[in-house]
Design a protein around this motif. Structure first.
Motif, PDB file in Angstrom:
ATOM      1  N   TYR A   1       0.834  -1.204   0.000  1.00 12.27           N
ATOM      2  CA  TYR A   1       0.000   0.000   0.000  1.00 12.27           C
ATOM      3  C   TYR A   1       0.868   1.253   0.000  1.00 12.27           C
ATOM      4  CZ  TYR A   1      -3.708  -3.247   1.386  1.00 12.27           C
ATOM      5  OH  TYR A   1      -4.595  -4.288   1.432  1.00 12.27           O
ATOM      6  N   LEU A   2       1.971   1.208   0.720  1.00 12.28           N
ATOM      7  CA  LEU A   2       2.895   2.334   0.740  1.00 12.28           C
ATOM      8  C   LEU A   2       3.419   2.610  -0.661  1.00 12.28           C
ATOM      9  CD1 LEU A   2       4.718   4.402   2.229  1.00 12.28           C
ATOM     10  CD2 LEU A   2       6.343   2.524   2.590  1.00 12.28           C
ATOM     11  N   CYS A   3       3.860   1.571  -1.341  1.00 11.75           N
ATOM     12  CA  CYS A   3       4.415   1.744  -2.696  1.00 11.75           C
ATOM     13  C   CYS A   3       3.372   2.294  -3.662  1.00 11.75           C
ATOM     14  CB  CYS A   3       4.959   0.418  -3.213  1.00 11.75           C
ATOM     15  SG  CYS A   3       6.314  -0.270  -2.248  1.00 11.75           S
ATOM     16  N   ARG A   4       2.136   1.809  -3.533  1.00  7.70           N
ATOM     17  CA  ARG A   4       1.091   2.220  -4.477  1.00  7.70           C
ATOM     18  C   ARG A   4       0.592   3.635  -4.221  1.00  7.70           C
ATOM     19  NH1 ARG A   4      -0.690  -3.255  -4.134  1.00  7.70           N
ATOM     20  NH2 ARG A   4      -2.309  -2.819  -2.590  1.00  7.70           N
TER      21      ARG A   4
ATOM     22  N   VAL B   1      13.322   2.287   4.985  1.00  4.50           N
ATOM     23  CA  VAL B   1      14.354   2.255   3.942  1.00  4.50           C
ATOM     24  C   VAL B   1      13.761   2.728   2.624  1.00  4.50           C
ATOM     25  CG1 VAL B   1      15.954   0.780   2.681  1.00  4.50           C
ATOM     26  CG2 VAL B   1      15.548   0.376   5.119  1.00  4.50           C
ATOM     27  N   TRP B   2      12.576   2.253   2.309  1.00  5.80           N
ATOM     28  CA  TRP B   2      11.909   2.643   1.062  1.00  5.80           C
ATOM     29  C   TRP B   2      11.664   4.143   1.032  1.00  5.80           C
ATOM     30  CZ3 TRP B   2       7.414   4.964  -0.596  1.00  5.80           C
ATOM     31  CH2 TRP B   2       7.056   4.770  -1.938  1.00  5.80           C
ATOM     32  N   LEU B   3      11.177   4.693   2.146  1.00  2.54           N
ATOM     33  CA  LEU B   3      10.921   6.131   2.208  1.00  2.54           C
ATOM     34  C   LEU B   3      12.212   6.923   1.995  1.00  2.54           C
ATOM     35  CD1 LEU B   3       8.412   6.195   5.188  1.00  2.54           C
ATOM     36  CD2 LEU B   3       7.909   6.927   2.848  1.00  2.54           C
ATOM     37  N   ALA B   4      13.296   6.463   2.598  1.00  6.99           N
ATOM     38  CA  ALA B   4      14.584   7.131   2.410  1.00  6.99           C
ATOM     39  C   ALA B   4      15.024   7.049   0.947  1.00  6.99           C
ATOM     40  CB  ALA B   4      15.639   6.515   3.318  1.00  6.99           C
ATOM     41  N   GLN B   5      14.743   5.934   0.299  1.00  3.87           N
ATOM     42  CA  GLN B   5      15.112   5.772  -1.114  1.00  3.87           C
ATOM     43  C   GLN B   5      14.312   6.692  -2.030  1.00  3.87           C
ATOM     44  OE1 GLN B   5      14.437   1.553  -1.527  1.00  3.87           O
ATOM     45  NE2 GLN B   5      16.539   1.017  -0.948  1.00  3.87           N
ATOM     46  N   GLN B   6      13.155   7.134  -1.551  1.00  6.19           N
ATOM     47  CA  GLN B   6      12.349   8.092  -2.330  1.00  6.19           C
ATOM     48  C   GLN B   6      12.829   9.526  -2.124  1.00  6.19           C
ATOM     49  OE1 GLN B   6      10.371   6.205  -4.301  1.00  6.19           O
ATOM     50  NE2 GLN B   6      11.279   4.633  -2.969  1.00  6.19           N
ATOM     51  N   GLY B   7      13.876   9.700  -1.330  1.00  4.39           N
ATOM     52  CA  GLY B   7      14.442  11.023  -1.114  1.00  4.39           C
ATOM     53  C   GLY B   7      13.993  11.706   0.151  1.00  4.39           C
ATOM     54  N   HIS B   8      13.309  10.985   1.044  1.00  5.30           N
ATOM     55  CA  HIS B   8      12.825  11.581   2.283  1.00  5.30           C
ATOM     56  C   HIS B   8      13.812  11.400   3.427  1.00  5.30           C
ATOM     57  CE1 HIS B   8       8.874  12.410   0.670  1.00  5.30           C
ATOM     58  NE2 HIS B   8       8.750  11.153   0.265  1.00  5.30           N
TER      59      HIS B   8
ATOM     60  N   ILE C   1      -2.634   2.923   7.447  1.00  3.66           N
ATOM     61  CA  ILE C   1      -3.070   1.577   7.076  1.00  3.66           C
ATOM     62  C   ILE C   1      -3.644   0.904   8.317  1.00  3.66           C
ATOM     63  CG2 ILE C   1      -2.330  -0.675   6.180  1.00  3.66           C
ATOM     64  CD1 ILE C   1      -0.047   0.873   4.740  1.00  3.66           C
ATOM     65  N   THR C   2      -4.845   0.342   8.186  1.00  4.50           N
ATOM     66  CA  THR C   2      -5.515  -0.270   9.338  1.00  4.50           C
ATOM     67  C   THR C   2      -5.972  -1.693   9.022  1.00  4.50           C
ATOM     68  OG1 THR C   2      -7.722   0.514   8.683  1.00  4.50           O
ATOM     69  CG2 THR C   2      -6.394   1.982  10.086  1.00  4.50           C
ATOM     70  N   LEU C   3      -6.309  -2.403  10.083  1.00  4.79           N
ATOM     71  CA  LEU C   3      -6.964  -3.702  10.006  1.00  4.79           C
ATOM     72  C   LEU C   3      -8.325  -3.605  10.678  1.00  4.79           C
ATOM     73  CD1 LEU C   3      -4.198  -6.290  11.027  1.00  4.79           C
ATOM     74  CD2 LEU C   3      -5.214  -6.022   8.755  1.00  4.79           C
TER      75      LEU C   3
END
Length: 223
Positions: A25-28, A53-60, A154-156
């Protein structure tokens, strides 16, 4: 549920909530927040999530907050990063490049600590807390976040009587009631995930399990 509960979970490596992949969901949906490049992102109760890590790779720049020192140290070790360690107020601060995790009680976080955060990303914080603590968590976010801050949540949701948390059930109605005074809330995606991928929940007797992803936008100015 207290601090000792989570410390024991990490000590016994009972971390079924940890994902060994970046949350889809984060990626999308992260691009829909339309953040400025380099903007700082708050990740409450971050554990050792690969999402940071993904967020940092997006430049954040990433600001995680985590109670368990083991989780924090595991994160940097598993990512092959040598973190600089310092103390700031009530937190032990681990920093490597644009990744920073503050080890300590989330409720000790102040408005000054997050004054430069453009967004908050919550995949496992709200659903990790029982009802009374969820309300306290939301109130604390309202108190400390800057007015321009956006978010991805994101919730359950499942019949709470069928299983004791964590993770706890958080309904659409609760999201809108508890966060609606702070943000404009948009449901981006909802999926039924009670299948073989989540066999542990089937074994625990659940008859329904839904994941929802929300965009939090238009944060209201506080007096």
């Amino acid at each position: 549920m207290d601090e000792g509960f989570w410390q024991r979970r990490w000590a016994r490596n009972e971390i079924g909530f940890h994902l060994n992949e970046v949350n889809p969901y984060l990626c999308r949906h992260w691009p829909e927040l339309r953040l400025t490049e380099g903007g700082r992102v708050l990740v409450p109760l971050c554990g050792k999530s690969l999402d940071m890590v993904w967020l940092a790779q997006q430049g954040h720049a990433v600001l995680g907050v985590e109670l368990s020192e083991r989780a924090v140290e595991d994160f940097f070790r598993e990512q092959g990063l040598n973190a600089e360690l310092s103390v700031q107020g009530e937190f032990r601060v681990y920093r490597a490049g644009t990744l920073e995790i503050r080890c300590g009680d989330f409720f000790a976080l102040s408005a000054d600590d997050v004054s430069d955060c453009q967004a908050v990303y919550d995949r496992a914080a709200l659903i990790a807390l029982p009802d009374a603590m969820r309300q306290r968590y939301v109130e604390h976010l309202d108190k400390i976040l800057p007015p321009s801050c956006r978010g991805l949540l994101i919730t359950l949701d499942y019949p709470q009587e069928e299983m004791s948390g964590p993770p706890f059930a958080v309904s659409d109605a609760e999201v809108r009631q508890s966060l609606g005074a702070m943000w404009q809330i948009e449901l981006l995606e909802r999926a039924n995930v009670l299948d073989e991928r989540n066999w542990k929940f089937l074994q625990r007797g659940l008859t329904r399990l839904e994941e929802s992803c929300y965009k939090l936008d238009g944060r209201l100015q506080r007096d």
